[in-house]
Design a protein around this motif. Structure first.
Motif, PDB file in Angstrom:
ATOM      1  N   ASP A 235      -6.149   5.772  -1.829  1.00  0.00           N
ATOM      2  CA  ASP A 235      -5.478   5.088  -3.152  1.00  0.00           C
ATOM      3  C   ASP A 235      -4.739   4.623  -1.702  1.00  0.00           C
ATOM      4  OD1 ASP A 235      -3.534   7.204  -3.329  1.00  0.00           O
ATOM      5  OD2 ASP A 235      -4.222   7.626  -4.444  1.00  0.00           O
ATOM      6  N   LYS A 236      -4.297   3.612  -3.984  1.00  0.00           N
ATOM      7  CA  LYS A 236      -3.128   2.497  -3.412  1.00  0.00           C
ATOM      8  C   LYS A 236      -1.608   3.034  -3.401  1.00  0.00           C
ATOM      9  CE  LYS A 236      -4.938  -1.169  -6.454  1.00  0.00           C
ATOM     10  NZ  LYS A 236      -5.036  -1.487  -8.277  1.00  0.00           N
ATOM     11  N   LYS A 237      -1.475   4.602  -4.239  1.00  0.00           N
ATOM     12  CA  LYS A 237      -0.128   5.239  -4.421  1.00  0.00           C
ATOM     13  C   LYS A 237       0.418   5.640  -1.859  1.00  0.00           C
ATOM     14  CE  LYS A 237       0.842   6.105  -8.282  1.00  0.00           C
ATOM     15  NZ  LYS A 237       0.897   7.193  -9.851  1.00  0.00           N
ATOM     16  N   GLN A 238      -1.282   5.953  -1.879  1.00  0.00           N
ATOM     17  CA  GLN A 238      -1.234   6.793   0.046  1.00  0.00           C
ATOM     18  C   GLN A 238      -1.172   5.505   0.482  1.00  0.00           C
ATOM     19  OE1 GLN A 238      -3.101   9.859   1.196  1.00  0.00           O
ATOM     20  NE2 GLN A 238      -4.401  10.021  -1.312  1.00  0.00           N
ATOM     21  N   ARG A 239      -1.403   4.219  -0.426  1.00  0.00           N
ATOM     22  CA  ARG A 239      -1.772   3.206   0.821  1.00  0.00           C
ATOM     23  C   ARG A 239      -0.120   2.732   1.216  1.00  0.00           C
ATOM     24  NH1 ARG A 239      -4.997  -1.543  -2.060  1.00  0.00           N
ATOM     25  NH2 ARG A 239      -2.587  -2.135  -2.478  1.00  0.00           N
ATOM     26  N   LEU A 240       0.705   2.053   0.123  1.00  0.00           N
ATOM     27  CA  LEU A 240       1.978   1.926   0.429  1.00  0.00           C
ATOM     28  C   LEU A 240       2.748   2.796   0.238  1.00  0.00           C
ATOM     29  CD1 LEU A 240       3.609  -0.494  -1.882  1.00  0.00           C
ATOM     30  CD2 LEU A 240       3.953   1.274  -3.530  1.00  0.00           C
ATOM     31  N   MET A 241       2.807   4.156   0.535  1.00  0.00           N
ATOM     32  CA  MET A 241       2.923   5.158   1.196  1.00  0.00           C
ATOM     33  C   MET A 241       3.269   4.854   2.893  1.00  0.00           C
ATOM     34  SD  MET A 241       3.393   9.526   1.955  1.00  0.00           S
ATOM     35  CE  MET A 241       1.704   9.022   2.808  1.00  0.00           C
ATOM     36  N   HIS A 242       1.683   4.520   2.904  1.00  0.00           N
ATOM     37  CA  HIS A 242       1.715   4.179   4.648  1.00  0.00           C
ATOM     38  C   HIS A 242       2.255   3.069   4.978  1.00  0.00           C
ATOM     39  CE1 HIS A 242      -2.379   6.427   4.611  1.00  0.00           C
ATOM     40  NE2 HIS A 242      -1.147   7.659   4.312  1.00  0.00           N
ATOM     41  N   ALA A 243       2.281   1.672   4.228  1.00  0.00           N
ATOM     42  CA  ALA A 243       2.659   1.004   4.220  1.00  0.00           C
ATOM     43  C   ALA A 243       4.828   0.765   4.691  1.00  0.00           C
ATOM     44  CB  ALA A 243       2.559  -0.263   3.008  1.00  0.00           C
ATOM     45  N   GLY A 244       5.024   1.944   3.920  1.00  0.00           N
ATOM     46  CA  GLY A 244       6.686   2.136   3.348  1.00  0.00           C
ATOM     47  C   GLY A 244       6.809   2.761   4.885  1.00  0.00           C
ATOM     48  N   MET A 245       5.602   3.543   5.060  1.00  0.00           N
ATOM     49  CA  MET A 245       6.119   4.260   6.657  1.00  0.00           C
ATOM     50  C   MET A 245       6.215   3.321   8.197  1.00  0.00           C
ATOM     51  SD  MET A 245       3.442   8.046   6.379  1.00  0.00           S
ATOM     52  CE  MET A 245       3.798   8.128   7.750  1.00  0.00           C
ATOM     53  N   LEU A 246       5.374   2.418   7.795  1.00  0.00           N
ATOM     54  CA  LEU A 246       5.294   1.391   9.349  1.00  0.00           C
ATOM     55  C   LEU A 246       6.065   0.451   9.089  1.00  0.00           C
ATOM     56  CD1 LEU A 246       1.237   1.001   9.064  1.00  0.00           C
ATOM     57  CD2 LEU A 246       2.394   2.162  10.367  1.00  0.00           C
ATOM     58  N   VAL A 247       6.673   0.266   8.274  1.00  0.00           N
ATOM     59  CA  VAL A 247       7.574  -0.879   8.271  1.00  0.00           C
ATOM     60  C   VAL A 247       9.240   0.116   8.458  1.00  0.00           C
ATOM     61  CG1 VAL A 247       9.969  -1.618   6.516  1.00  0.00           C
ATOM     62  CG2 VAL A 247       7.457  -2.384   6.187  1.00  0.00           C
ATOM     63  N   THR A 248       9.239   1.175   7.765  1.00  0.00           N
ATOM     64  CA  THR A 248      10.052   2.303   8.525  1.00  0.00           C
ATOM     65  C   THR A 248      10.070   2.427  10.015  1.00  0.00           C
ATOM     66  OG1 THR A 248      10.559   3.488   6.698  1.00  0.00           O
ATOM     67  CG2 THR A 248      11.542   4.025   8.661  1.00  0.00           C
ATOM     68  N   SER A 249       8.945   2.301  10.708  1.00  0.00           N
ATOM     69  CA  SER A 249       8.602   2.422  11.971  1.00  0.00           C
ATOM     70  C   SER A 249       9.852   1.268  13.257  1.00  0.00           C
ATOM     71  CB  SER A 249       7.582   3.308  12.384  1.00  0.00           C
ATOM     72  OG  SER A 249       7.490   2.989  13.484  1.00  0.00           O
ATOM     73  N   ASP A 250       8.788  -0.067  12.407  1.00  0.00           N
ATOM     74  CA  ASP A 250       9.289  -1.456  12.612  1.00  0.00           C
ATOM     75  C   ASP A 250      10.748  -1.459  13.394  1.00  0.00           C
ATOM     76  OD1 ASP A 250       8.671  -3.402  14.184  1.00  0.00           O
ATOM     77  OD2 ASP A 250       8.906  -4.459  11.858  1.00  0.00           O
ATOM     78  N   TYR A 251      11.335  -1.423  11.365  1.00  0.00           N
ATOM     79  CA  TYR A 251      12.828  -1.309  11.946  1.00  0.00           C
ATOM     80  C   TYR A 251      13.441  -0.086  12.095  1.00  0.00           C
ATOM     81  CZ  TYR A 251      13.410  -4.594   7.598  1.00  0.00           C
ATOM     82  OH  TYR A 251      13.556  -5.772   7.940  1.00  0.00           O
ATOM     83  N   ILE A 252      13.459   1.128  12.715  1.00  0.00           N
ATOM     84  CA  ILE A 252      13.284   1.892  12.918  1.00  0.00           C
ATOM     85  C   ILE A 252      13.757   1.805  14.721  1.00  0.00           C
ATOM     86  CG2 ILE A 252      13.987   4.316  14.234  1.00  0.00           C
ATOM     87  CD1 ILE A 252      13.066   5.322  11.844  1.00  0.00           C
ATOM     88  N   GLY A 253      12.478   0.914  15.071  1.00  0.00           N
ATOM     89  CA  GLY A 253      12.349   0.418  17.271  1.00  0.00           C
ATOM     90  C   GLY A 253      13.303  -0.676  17.159  1.00  0.00           C
ATOM     91  N   VAL A 254      13.280  -1.122  16.837  1.00  0.00           N
ATOM     92  CA  VAL A 254      14.062  -2.765  17.157  1.00  0.00           C
ATOM     93  C   VAL A 254      15.436  -1.657  17.050  1.00  0.00           C
ATOM     94  CG1 VAL A 254      14.837  -4.689  16.054  1.00  0.00           C
ATOM     95  CG2 VAL A 254      12.935  -3.368  15.758  1.00  0.00           C
TER      96      VAL A 254
END
Length: 331
Positions: free
Chosen positions: A269-288
């Motif tokens: 669903d959309k809420k879990q999808r948005l959470m997955h999006a947030g996790m990926l964004v966090t991972s990208d920033y942490i990895g820089v």
């Protein structure tokens, strides 16, 4: 979408699909979490290695062990990410033995055990296990009806932080009191408060940033989940970056995921999808690593990493509990 984030998104979907091919009977909720765990480490799942880790698990623990419970795929993933999965499991079982001196056995203790082996040396296992229990008791004292075995995950993360027990209690309480009027679920707010306690900064400022991000996403047509998804919102709010850029990145990834198989009408669903999006964004920033030139910046990055692990464990614990409950209901 930025190149690094676009690449991470592609790897996440590839990881998810590869894990699903190898373990297609596993929970549709857990597979994306495991895919994100590989993406966080900038690794791709190797089917043969994951099967090997599954076999090691079967050989080393009994059929009814919590290591082979509803969160088994997470155990396999954590082992597969490590360069020496046999040693990884051996250390985790040692931590598990220490934890069982202080906790009743539960499906969450294996998660805690694996997590501690990632962040602490073996000479500290007994000490961390004992402190985890003490912090858990402090949590239970403040919120006896909200605190459950799931919170042992956060207690362990906090036990490995540099905060004193008194600071942990005070910081968590201030965050909880600030956020509870804004959200219905006391349990979700407690998890969010634990995540924010791991991050540097003044409690009121951290809560304000979290609420600002939540409301900004809502204004852009994306309502962030307020159950187990809420903990990951705190991680996003603590990213040391411009808020507008973070929001744009979340929306970009959410749009990307909406076009992928498994995120449609009959998928996640959309809420879990948005959470997955947030996790990926966090991972990208942490990895820089750019800009991490001061000790303060490095400590902030480490806090984010710890908070992200806590948030991911909360998701794993919640989905595992849901799967277990569903299985019981059909018996």
């Amino acid at each position: 979408m930025r190149n690094s984030l676009s690449t991470l998104c592609d790897h996440f979907i590839e990881n998810r699909d590869n894990i699903k091919k190898t373990f297609n009977w596993e929970s549709a909720y857990l597979i994306p979490i495991c895919a994100a765990m590989f993406a966080n480490e900038r690794q791709k799942p190797d089917a043969n290695k994951m099967k090997h880790c599954r076999d090691i698990l079967k050989e080393q623990v009994g059929l009814f062990s919590n290591f082979r419970g509803t969160g088994k795929l997470v155990m396999i993933t954590m082992m597969a990410i490590d360069h020496n999965p046999e040693h990884k499991l051996e250390n985790a079982l040692e931590v598990y033995s220490s934890l069982k001196k202080h906790f009743f056995t539960s499906q969450y203790l294996p998660l805690v055990s694996m997590m501690i082996t990632n962040m602490a040396g073996s000479v500290r296992y007994d000490t961390i296990a004992a402190r985890t229990r003490h912090i858990y008791e402090l949590m239970k004292h403040d919120h006896p009806f909200l605190t459950s075995s799931e919170d042992s995950v956060f207690a362990a993360l906090l036990a490995m932080s540099e905060l004193t027990d008194e600071q942990i209690v005070e910081e968590t309480k201030r965050c909880y009191d600030c956020l509870k009027p804004e959200f219905f679920s006391g349990n979700a707010v407690q998890s969010l408060s634990h995540v924010l306690a791991l991050c540097e900064g003044i409690a009121e400022d951290k809560c304000r940033k979290t609420l600002t991000l939540f409301n900004a996403l809502k204004e852009r047509g994306r309502k962030y989940g307020t159950n187990y998804e809420l903990a990951t919102l705190g991680v996003l709010a603590m990213i040391p970056a411009d808020e507008a850029s973070v929001i744009d990145d979340i929306l970009s990834v959410d749009r990307f995921l909406s076009e992928q198989k498994g995120y449609g009408i009959f998928g996640i669903d959309k809420k879990q999808r948005l959470m997955h999006a947030g996790m990926l964004v966090t991972s990208d920033y942490i990895g820089v690593p750019d800009g991490l030139t001061s000790s303060t910046a490095v400590n902030a990055a480490m806090s984010l990493i710890a908070a992200q692990q806590a948030a991911m464990c909360a998701v794993i614990a919640s989905t595992s509990a849901a799967a277990s409950s569903s299985g019981s209901g059909g018996a």
